[in-house]
Design a protein around this motif. Structure first.
Motif, PDB file in Angstrom:
ATOM      1  N   MET A  14     -19.374 -16.698  -3.387  1.00  0.00           N
ATOM      2  CA  MET A  14     -18.281 -17.263  -2.566  1.00  0.00           C
ATOM      3  C   MET A  14     -16.973 -16.915  -3.233  1.00  0.00           C
ATOM      4  N   LEU A  15     -16.863 -17.192  -4.422  1.00  0.00           N
ATOM      5  CA  LEU A  15     -15.505 -16.908  -5.073  1.00  0.00           C
ATOM      6  C   LEU A  15     -15.042 -15.544  -5.123  1.00  0.00           C
ATOM      7  N   LEU A  16     -16.224 -14.529  -5.343  1.00  0.00           N
ATOM      8  CA  LEU A  16     -15.862 -13.218  -5.151  1.00  0.00           C
ATOM      9  C   LEU A  16     -15.519 -12.899  -3.785  1.00  0.00           C
ATOM     10  N   VAL A  17     -16.349 -13.352  -3.080  1.00  0.00           N
ATOM     11  CA  VAL A  17     -15.998 -13.239  -1.621  1.00  0.00           C
ATOM     12  C   VAL A  17     -14.443 -13.232  -1.177  1.00  0.00           C
ATOM     13  N   PHE A  18     -13.785 -14.569  -1.508  1.00  0.00           N
ATOM     14  CA  PHE A  18     -12.783 -14.679  -1.230  1.00  0.00           C
ATOM     15  C   PHE A  18     -11.595 -13.784  -2.034  1.00  0.00           C
ATOM     16  N   TYR A  19     -12.058 -13.438  -3.031  1.00  0.00           N
ATOM     17  CA  TYR A  19     -11.091 -12.366  -3.751  1.00  0.00           C
ATOM     18  C   TYR A  19     -11.177 -11.003  -2.966  1.00  0.00           C
ATOM     19  N   LEU A  20     -12.467 -10.587  -2.441  1.00  0.00           N
ATOM     20  CA  LEU A  20     -12.479  -9.508  -1.910  1.00  0.00           C
ATOM     21  C   LEU A  20     -11.860  -9.445  -0.532  1.00  0.00           C
ATOM     22  N   PHE A  21     -11.842 -10.712  -0.158  1.00  0.00           N
ATOM     23  CA  PHE A  21     -10.989 -10.591   1.208  1.00  0.00           C
ATOM     24  C   PHE A  21      -9.420 -10.453   1.038  1.00  0.00           C
ATOM     25  N   ALA A  22      -8.958 -11.083  -0.164  1.00  0.00           N
ATOM     26  CA  ALA A  22      -7.670 -11.052  -0.552  1.00  0.00           C
ATOM     27  C   ALA A  22      -7.361  -9.435  -0.934  1.00  0.00           C
ATOM     28  N   ALA A  23      -8.281  -8.929  -1.681  1.00  0.00           N
ATOM     29  CA  ALA A  23      -8.214  -7.598  -2.194  1.00  0.00           C
ATOM     30  C   ALA A  23      -8.211  -6.747  -1.136  1.00  0.00           C
ATOM     31  N   ALA A  24      -8.441  -6.758   0.053  1.00  0.00           N
ATOM     32  CA  ALA A  24      -8.394  -6.019   1.105  1.00  0.00           C
ATOM     33  C   ALA A  24      -7.125  -5.700   1.725  1.00  0.00           C
ATOM     34  N   MET A  51      -4.367  -6.886   0.209  1.00  0.00           N
ATOM     35  CA  MET A  51      -3.288  -6.684  -0.895  1.00  0.00           C
ATOM     36  C   MET A  51      -3.494  -5.479  -1.804  1.00  0.00           C
ATOM     37  N   LYS A  52      -4.567  -4.684  -1.417  1.00  0.00           N
ATOM     38  CA  LYS A  52      -4.825  -3.348  -2.268  1.00  0.00           C
ATOM     39  C   LYS A  52      -4.671  -3.650  -3.669  1.00  0.00           C
ATOM     40  N   THR A  53      -5.651  -4.619  -3.982  1.00  0.00           N
ATOM     41  CA  THR A  53      -5.830  -4.777  -5.562  1.00  0.00           C
ATOM     42  C   THR A  53      -6.434  -3.941  -6.286  1.00  0.00           C
ATOM     43  N   TYR A  54      -6.549  -3.996  -7.635  1.00  0.00           N
ATOM     44  CA  TYR A  54      -7.266  -3.131  -8.458  1.00  0.00           C
ATOM     45  C   TYR A  54      -8.581  -2.694  -8.192  1.00  0.00           C
ATOM     46  N   ILE A  55      -9.504  -3.602  -7.399  1.00  0.00           N
ATOM     47  CA  ILE A  55     -10.698  -3.520  -7.109  1.00  0.00           C
ATOM     48  C   ILE A  55     -10.948  -2.565  -6.050  1.00  0.00           C
ATOM     49  N   THR A  56      -9.934  -2.368  -5.127  1.00  0.00           N
ATOM     50  CA  THR A  56      -9.970  -1.186  -4.043  1.00  0.00           C
ATOM     51  C   THR A  56      -9.747   0.193  -4.762  1.00  0.00           C
ATOM     52  N   ALA A  77      -5.997 -13.348  -7.201  1.00  0.00           N
ATOM     53  CA  ALA A  77      -6.889 -14.191  -7.906  1.00  0.00           C
ATOM     54  C   ALA A  77      -6.751 -15.579  -7.410  1.00  0.00           C
ATOM     55  N   LEU A  78      -5.569 -15.999  -7.696  1.00  0.00           N
ATOM     56  CA  LEU A  78      -5.157 -17.347  -7.564  1.00  0.00           C
ATOM     57  C   LEU A  78      -5.554 -17.791  -6.034  1.00  0.00           C
ATOM     58  N   GLY A  79      -5.192 -17.062  -4.940  1.00  0.00           N
ATOM     59  CA  GLY A  79      -5.387 -17.251  -3.627  1.00  0.00           C
ATOM     60  C   GLY A  79      -6.912 -17.458  -3.449  1.00  0.00           C
ATOM     61  N   ALA A  80      -7.610 -16.602  -4.113  1.00  0.00           N
ATOM     62  CA  ALA A  80      -9.016 -16.926  -3.911  1.00  0.00           C
ATOM     63  C   ALA A  80      -9.642 -18.291  -4.503  1.00  0.00           C
ATOM     64  N   VAL A  81      -9.003 -18.589  -5.333  1.00  0.00           N
ATOM     65  CA  VAL A  81      -9.476 -19.957  -6.082  1.00  0.00           C
ATOM     66  C   VAL A  81      -9.007 -21.247  -5.204  1.00  0.00           C
ATOM     67  N   LEU A  82      -7.683 -20.852  -4.695  1.00  0.00           N
ATOM     68  CA  LEU A  82      -6.967 -21.887  -3.940  1.00  0.00           C
ATOM     69  C   LEU A  82      -7.889 -21.794  -2.276  1.00  0.00           C
ATOM     70  N   VAL A  83      -7.968 -20.881  -1.873  1.00  0.00           N
ATOM     71  CA  VAL A  83      -8.877 -20.766  -0.597  1.00  0.00           C
ATOM     72  C   VAL A  83     -10.179 -21.261  -0.827  1.00  0.00           C
ATOM     73  N   MET A  84     -10.889 -20.837  -1.893  1.00  0.00           N
ATOM     74  CA  MET A  84     -12.344 -21.356  -2.237  1.00  0.00           C
ATOM     75  C   MET A  84     -12.311 -22.975  -2.101  1.00  0.00           C
ATOM     76  N   GLY A  85     -11.331 -23.474  -2.816  1.00  0.00           N
ATOM     77  CA  GLY A  85     -11.062 -25.048  -3.113  1.00  0.00           C
ATOM     78  C   GLY A  85     -10.863 -25.768  -1.527  1.00  0.00           C
ATOM     79  N   ALA A  86     -10.005 -25.115  -0.675  1.00  0.00           N
ATOM     80  CA  ALA A  86      -9.720 -25.687   0.538  1.00  0.00           C
ATOM     81  C   ALA A  86     -10.921 -25.306   1.580  1.00  0.00           C
TER      82      ALA A  86
END
Length: 184
Positions: free
Chosen positions: A76-86, A88-93, A160-169
């Motif tokens: 799920m942490l990876l899921v939230f990162y992937l949504f943010a990456a989509a 923000m066009k991060t490195y994984i894209t 990455a930070l957003g994924a952690v914060l959203v996962m917590g919320a």
């Protein structure tokens, strides 16, 4: 009644989101009003899925292990990162063509690791199937893809930070309305 609402919700969600892929000319002719229609149908679909899932009986299809909760949380942490990456066009894209749809598929699989009942199979399996079909339609319409070439480090840190914060919320809210993903 729960299963019926759940199935209708998954079908409505899938149909609303696949409409653009199945009938692109018709969807294009609708212009901006088509977005409103998809949003409204998506909202109704979510309500149907939530009510259907809550009202469905717990019919066990397979038994799950409590130890899989940690795997679920990591996915799920990876899921939230992937949504943010989509967005923000991060490195994984550079390597992942459909980060949000990958996120939906991982979300579904993660939940099926910890939920082995029929309602979960319908909900998570149905949305996994929708995401998989969506990828197929997109890849068929545009088979040539090149990943992002310009990546900003600040966006990577933000995702990455957003994924952690959203996962917590989301985990906190999830614990209020359903099973706590963090135990307890």
């Amino acid at each position: 009644m729960g299963y019926l609402l759940l199935i209708l919700g998954v079908l409505l969600w899938s149909g609303a989101h696949l409409f653009k892929r199945i009938a692109p000319a018709r969807r294009a002719a609708m212009g901006a009003s088509g977005r409103g229609l998809v949003a409204a149908l998506s909202g109704v679909a979510i309500v149907l899925m939530v009510l259907g899932y809550r009202w469905a009986p717990v019919d066990v299809v397979w038994h799950t292990s409590g130890g899989m909760q940690h795997v679920n949380n990591l996915l799920m942490l990876l899921v939230f990162y992937l949504f943010a990456a989509a967005g923000m066009k991060t490195y994984i894209t550079r390597w992942v063509r459909h980060p949000q749809l990958w996120g939906v598929r991982l979300w579904a699989l993660a939940h099926l690791l910890v939920r082995g009942d029929l309602a979960s199979l319908i909900l998570f399996g149905g949305l996994f199937l929708w995401a998989q079909i969506s990828v197929g339609f997109i890849n068929r319409a545009d088979p040539y893809w090149q990943g992002e070439v310009k990546v900003v480090t600040g966006k990577e840190i933000g995702a990455a930070l957003g994924a952690v914060l959203v996962m917590g919320a989301v985990g906190w809210i999830h614990g209020l309305i359903g099973p706590s993903p963090f135990g307890g």
